[in-house]
Scaffold this motif. Structure first.
Motif: not given
Length: 517
Positions: A427-447
């Motif tokens: 699921m981490s390959q989904s840009n949509n999902c990971m951008q959601l995760q970054a916004d919901i957490l309020g931290v940058d995602i490193v993939r």
């Protein structure tokens, strides 16, 4: 031209739905790879089993095919230095010490057939002591009650126990036992990251504990009579033996580590505060706490982050039962799209979930809630609800529960802080999902660009066991070729905060659904 002096490490990543074998050079570059799926057996609702022999065959087939791909590139087998194993944790196998044959199907970590046993165990007066020693809740998740269920319900397991032939192990023990030649060499071992998930190991001593074994012992079955794997550090030059027979005959097995620890190691999360989330069948959030073991007052597990003998660290872990399996549900059960990419595209076709809230408690909720009697529930459907809203709501459910897990981790200590989140898994390959995760957490995602992070962690572990690297500092200094991608957290607005509160409300409303029906 191939360097005849180059050395390589081969890693087995035995997961819930497939076995992956990856071969790396010493710079962490992926040289060869093979993946093989295997059967999922579901005899009853909430039961999940796998055939132990099929699992092993998927490993040997994948090893052979990965090796062939390696040799086709002009390399030689003698350039492979060692092998590392990483595996789905808690999945439990019982086998016969005399014949070396399994006595029952493997009971998978997400199987919930032991829910009544959990209820009974929670009523015992030493329940809190067990939680304190193991770092685990009494739940269907850990291996202990899976073994107890087999003792009570499987005639072949009962007979082997009575005759002193019963061996208990998690998948790492079974695979290493088989790779070493089975009953001929009779090597029954595990590492502390896997043993810490059984419910039988004391986190502070990293050994089996008499009081924990007694807690699960009944008048009919004394668990001290069951043969259990000896516990070793994850990186060890001799404890895990070597491959006997087959195309990799003689290759030493120098690393053994549970998959979530392997993923943290693959991200090189060796410092306190390092965190990762692996979005596979479930989602597993791990936060490195260094030398600190935290009591379980906020709904997370305490576990071993890694154990290399001279270097080890503990972690807080949030285990979320449904992540990629929620996407699979939309594909296979609901037919919303032909594949996971189609679900991601559907979710991206709408700007929000249209008020739809999905609690993906298909087999209860794990961290940080631990609600065994919750079931999947959908709220907020109207006549305007579209397929895209449902798809987005499922992705949001994973991201919200991940946020809840890390919020719980930070609640343990004022000094804990989440600065960035390393991610991996399908699921981490989904840009949509990971951008959601970054916004919901309020931290940058490193993939990372290279997807096989769990296998890379097994590679690093085996390399430490073989003394290719002397310590984690040397692993940290490896100049990996591919720089990771970073998805920046966008500023969260009040509606995002309110949406999380709404999801928390839905979680409360899902409680007790199983018992009321």
């Amino acid at each position: 031209m191939r360097n005849p002096n180059s050395r390589f490490i081969i890693a087995v990543d035995q997961g819930t739905t497939s076995t992956r074998v990856a071969l790396f050079d010493l710079q962490g570059d992926l040289i060869a790879f093979h993946q093989e799926c295997f059967s999922q057996i579901r005899p009853q609702p909430s039961w999940h089993e796998q055939d132990p022999e099929e699992l092993y065959n998927s490993v040997t087939n994948s090893l052979d095919k990965c090796l062939n791909k390696f040799l086709e590139q002009g390399f030689r087998k003698d350039q492979i230095t060692c092998l590392g194993v990483t595996n789905q944790r808690e999945t439990t196998i019982a086998w016969d010490s005399t014949s070396g044959r399994p006595l029952y199907n493997a009971t998978v970590w997400g199987d919930t057939r032991t829910k009544d046993m959990v209820t009974a165990a929670k009523k015992r007066h030493t329940h809190d002591d067990v939680v304190h020693k193991t770092g685990l809740p009494i739940s269907t998740y850990s291996s202990a009650l899976k073994l107890c269920w087999m003792l009570e319900n499987v005639p072949a397991v009962k007979e082997a126990y009575q005759e002193g032939r019963l061996v208990f192990g998690t998948l790492d023990s079974w695979l290493i036992y088989k790779l070493n030649g089975g009953s001929e060499r009779d090597l029954v071992v595990t590492d502390s990251t896997n043993a810490s998930r059984t419910g039988f190991m004391d986190l502070s001593t990293r050994q089996y504990d008499r009081e924990l074994l007694e807690f699960y012992t009944t008048p009919q079955y004394d668990l001290s009579r069951v043969r259990m794997p000896s516990i070793h550090p994850s990186a060890d030059p001799v404890a895990y033996g070597s491959v006997r027979g087959g195309s990799l005959d003689g290759i030493p097995i120098t690393g053994c580590v549970g998959d979530q620890s392997a993923a943290l190691i693959g991200h090189r999360g060796f410092s306190v505060g390092s965190a990762k989330a692996t979005y596979g069948t479930g989602c597993f959030c791990v936060y490195n706490t260094g030398s600190k073991i935290f009591d379980r007052q906020h709904g997370l597990l305490s576990t071993i982050a890694y154990d290399f003998g001279s270097e080890m660290a503990y972690a807080l872990e949030g285990s979320i039962a449904t992540a990629g399996s929620g996407v699979s549900f939309l594909v296979d059960n609901m037919g919303l799209a032909p594949n996971a990419a189609g679900i991601s595209a559907l979710a991206d076709s709408v700007s929000d979930s249209g008020g739809v809230v999905f609690v993906t408690a298909f087999s209860g909720l794990f961290a940080p809630y631990w609600i065994d009697d919750a079931r999947g529930t959908v709220f907020g459907i109207t006549m305007k609800t579209q397929r895209g809203h449902i798809a987005r709501a499922v992705l949001e459910a994973v991201c919200y529960q991940t946020k809840a897990a890390f919020d719980a981790a930070l609640a343990y200590d004022d000094g804990l802080m989440l600065k960035t989140l390393n991610v991996d898994g399908g699921m981490s390959q989904s840009n949509n999902c990971m951008q959601l995760q970054a916004d919901i957490l309020g931290v940058d995602i490193v993939r990372p660009k290279m997807c096989e992070i769990t296998a890379l962690g097994a590679c690093f572990t085996a390399g430490l066991g073989a003394r290719i690297w002397n310590d984690t500092k040397e692993v940290d200094q490896i100049d990996l070729a591919n720089n990771p991608e970073i998805l920046r957290a966008r500023r969260s607005d009040i509606s995002g905060h309110e949406a999380f509160i709404t999801w928390q409300k839905a979680v409360k409303m899902s409680r007790g659904w199983l018992s009321c029906c």
